[in-house]
Design a protein around this motif. Sequence first.
Motif, PDB file in Angstrom:
ATOM      1  N   MET A 159       0.805  -1.220   0.000  1.00  0.00           N
ATOM      2  CA  MET A 159       0.000   0.000   0.000  1.00  0.00           C
ATOM      3  C   MET A 159       0.839   1.272   0.000  1.00  0.00           C
ATOM      4  N   ILE A 160       2.132   1.188   0.202  1.00  0.00           N
ATOM      5  CA  ILE A 160       2.954   2.390   0.377  1.00  0.00           C
ATOM      6  C   ILE A 160       2.826   3.370  -0.788  1.00  0.00           C
ATOM      7  N   PRO A 161       2.936   2.940  -2.066  1.00  0.00           N
ATOM      8  CA  PRO A 161       2.782   3.920  -3.158  1.00  0.00           C
ATOM      9  C   PRO A 161       1.427   4.623  -3.150  1.00  0.00           C
ATOM     10  N   ALA A 182       3.584   6.816   4.631  1.00  0.00           N
ATOM     11  CA  ALA A 182       4.203   6.766   3.306  1.00  0.00           C
ATOM     12  C   ALA A 182       5.700   6.516   3.359  1.00  0.00           C
ATOM     13  N   LEU A 183       6.316   6.710   4.522  1.00  0.00           N
ATOM     14  CA  LEU A 183       7.751   6.429   4.712  1.00  0.00           C
ATOM     15  C   LEU A 183       8.632   7.177   3.719  1.00  0.00           C
ATOM     16  N   GLY A 184       8.224   8.390   3.363  1.00  0.00           N
ATOM     17  CA  GLY A 184       9.040   9.196   2.468  1.00  0.00           C
ATOM     18  C   GLY A 184       9.053   8.722   1.027  1.00  0.00           C
ATOM     19  N   TRP A 185       8.036   8.003   0.617  1.00  0.00           N
ATOM     20  CA  TRP A 185       7.987   7.481  -0.764  1.00  0.00           C
ATOM     21  C   TRP A 185       7.908   8.624  -1.772  1.00  0.00           C
ATOM     22  N   ASN A 186       8.788   8.558  -2.791  1.00  0.00           N
ATOM     23  CA  ASN A 186       8.754   9.559  -3.861  1.00  0.00           C
ATOM     24  C   ASN A 186       8.768   8.938  -5.247  1.00  0.00           C
ATOM     25  N   GLY A 187       8.720   7.617  -5.314  1.00  0.00           N
ATOM     26  CA  GLY A 187       8.635   6.947  -6.604  1.00  0.00           C
ATOM     27  C   GLY A 187       9.937   6.814  -7.340  1.00  0.00           C
ATOM     28  N   SER A 188      11.070   6.931  -6.658  1.00  0.00           N
ATOM     29  CA  SER A 188      12.351   6.779  -7.336  1.00  0.00           C
ATOM     30  C   SER A 188      12.551   5.327  -7.761  1.00  0.00           C
ATOM     31  N   HIS A 189      13.453   5.126  -8.733  1.00  0.00           N
ATOM     32  CA  HIS A 189      13.683   3.769  -9.229  1.00  0.00           C
ATOM     33  C   HIS A 189      14.256   2.868  -8.143  1.00  0.00           C
ATOM     34  N   GLU A 190      15.073   3.411  -7.257  1.00  0.00           N
ATOM     35  CA  GLU A 190      15.626   2.607  -6.170  1.00  0.00           C
ATOM     36  C   GLU A 190      14.524   2.169  -5.212  1.00  0.00           C
ATOM     37  N   GLN A 191      13.593   3.065  -4.889  1.00  0.00           N
ATOM     38  CA  GLN A 191      12.473   2.693  -4.031  1.00  0.00           C
ATOM     39  C   GLN A 191      11.590   1.654  -4.709  1.00  0.00           C
ATOM     40  N   GLU A 192      11.385   1.828  -6.016  1.00  0.00           N
ATOM     41  CA  GLU A 192      10.572   0.869  -6.761  1.00  0.00           C
ATOM     42  C   GLU A 192      11.209  -0.519  -6.741  1.00  0.00           C
ATOM     43  N   PHE A 455       7.551   1.652 -12.198  1.00  0.00           N
ATOM     44  CA  PHE A 455       6.101   1.838 -12.107  1.00  0.00           C
ATOM     45  C   PHE A 455       5.609   2.808 -13.161  1.00  0.00           C
ATOM     46  N   GLY A 456       6.528   3.375 -13.954  1.00  0.00           N
ATOM     47  CA  GLY A 456       6.084   4.249 -15.023  1.00  0.00           C
ATOM     48  C   GLY A 456       5.984   5.694 -14.596  1.00  0.00           C
ATOM     49  N   PRO A 457       5.616   6.571 -15.531  1.00  0.00           N
ATOM     50  CA  PRO A 457       5.616   8.010 -15.272  1.00  0.00           C
ATOM     51  C   PRO A 457       4.527   8.473 -14.318  1.00  0.00           C
ATOM     52  N   TRP A 458       3.582   7.585 -13.914  1.00  0.00           N
ATOM     53  CA  TRP A 458       2.538   8.038 -12.983  1.00  0.00           C
ATOM     54  C   TRP A 458       3.130   8.499 -11.670  1.00  0.00           C
ATOM     55  N   THR A 459       4.367   8.025 -11.355  1.00  0.00           N
ATOM     56  CA  THR A 459       4.971   8.423 -10.080  1.00  0.00           C
ATOM     57  C   THR A 459       5.285   9.899 -10.041  1.00  0.00           C
ATOM     58  N   ARG A 460       5.287  10.558 -11.172  1.00  0.00           N
ATOM     59  CA  ARG A 460       5.551  11.994 -11.155  1.00  0.00           C
ATOM     60  C   ARG A 460       4.416  12.774 -10.520  1.00  0.00           C
ATOM     61  N   GLU A 461       3.256  12.085 -10.340  1.00  0.00           N
ATOM     62  CA  GLU A 461       2.151  12.764  -9.677  1.00  0.00           C
ATOM     63  C   GLU A 461       2.466  12.984  -8.187  1.00  0.00           C
ATOM     64  N   ILE A 462       3.408  12.170  -7.666  1.00  0.00           N
ATOM     65  CA  ILE A 462       3.788  12.303  -6.270  1.00  0.00           C
ATOM     66  C   ILE A 462       4.807  13.422  -6.136  1.00  0.00           C
ATOM     67  N   LYS A 463       4.596  14.296  -5.191  1.00  0.00           N
ATOM     68  CA  LYS A 463       5.510  15.412  -4.998  1.00  0.00           C
ATOM     69  C   LYS A 463       6.849  14.905  -4.467  1.00  0.00           C
TER      70      LYS A 463
END
Length: 463
Positions: A159-161, A182-192, A455-463
């Motif tokens: 559920m984190i993303p 959210a544990l500081g999730w920003n959608g980076s490739h390393e987090q993914e 996860f694709g470009p949708w992660t850019r929606e996350i600040k």
Amino acid sequence: MENRDSEQDAILFEPLLKTGPGYWLLIFVLVSTVLWGGYAYMTQFRLGLGVTGLNRPVFWGFYITNFVFFVGISHAGTLISAILRLCQAEWRRPITRMAEAITVLVLFFGAGNILLDLGRPDRVLYMFRYAHLTSPLMWDCISITIYLCGSTTYLYVAMIPDIALLRDRITDWRQPIYQVLALGWNGSHEQERRLQTAIAILAIAVIPIAVSVHTVVSWVFAMTIQPMWHSSIFGPYFVVGAIYSGIAALMLAMILLRKIYHLEDYLKEIHFEYLGQLMLAMCLLWFYFTFAEYLTAFYGHEPVEMSIFWAKVTGHYAPYFWTMVVTDLVIPLAILCNRKTRKIPGIAVASVSVCIGMWLERFTIVVPTLVNPRLPWARGSYAPSWVEISLFAAFIAGFILLYAIFVKLFPIISIWEIREGREQGVAEVTERLRGYLPGDGGLDQPAKAVPLTGFGPWTREIK
């Protein structure tokens, strides 16, 4: 891309942003039922287990029946979700979270029935003060605790993303909660990459844990020498029954959520078709194990076991036994074997039937054996009191209440998995299909290889 996804998936945020009067009416009914159950429990706490129908030799009744039933339903989520993830079944994406939530929430009520059956809740401490690993009850305590921790972690990590999406979209009192979770999730490739690795490890780990839990639950019965309990088939028999009732509970949740929140575009006919086929397979497996269990008991013709056998088949418990056969076999088999009736209305009827039947199965396992003990005691009798019935109703209401609250706090359909499926699923399935078939598999256009971790470009929606 992310703007289009945001508009397309806006309906998934609506349960968290909009609350109608029907929801509050449901909450009122559920809370009232839970409070009545609280009154029933206080009555039992003050006066003791004498207010229940439990007696000698029937020291287990509704409470242990409900314990096995709720733990069985918990297999709806983690086990099914983990298997579908590992098999890369693309159709899993809309159903994984609602299945995993069932697992975590219902386990609390399964364990709660043990506390009710103890009479005095302080006796739980004896499991720690006088723990003995030769006791099947201790195995039960350990396995359920591990299963609860593993299932909760599995649900939360996946559920984190989506929690990060809520953190950046919702600005009310829940925002600080999402900020922490959210544990500081920003959608980076390393987090993914780390997230995918964690989900894969957890999916592999929870499968044997889930299987072991209901196997150990069965051993609480089978390790005794009670007639019709002392059976080596009880382990797989209980696991199959757990998966069977779990799928039925999951499909009931899907049907209700689909109708209430208008999720027809996400929970499609194909999802119910596939789960219906899976439930049909479990129905046939359940019949095989049930037939084998009763056939061996009848063929052995051991006198004490036969008294229980005939009590179920033609005696006092025959109405419960044959109702179980009809609701667990006849009705679901008739509906699920026919593609015309294997639609959402038919599946709803079959699911309700299976839930009723699987509870009756647990009841006919527990009570008739205790009424006809192997020891030279007088034959017993058992009828649940209003306290036991009230607490059963309160536990069901409590589970639905927690599930309804969960829907208001988190997306019940995994948004990031849906978007990942749109952006990568088609290419990945095409690539797998190319690998299955000889030559190019009839696919003239080369499929673009897509990394499994992005996860694709949708992660850019996350600040």
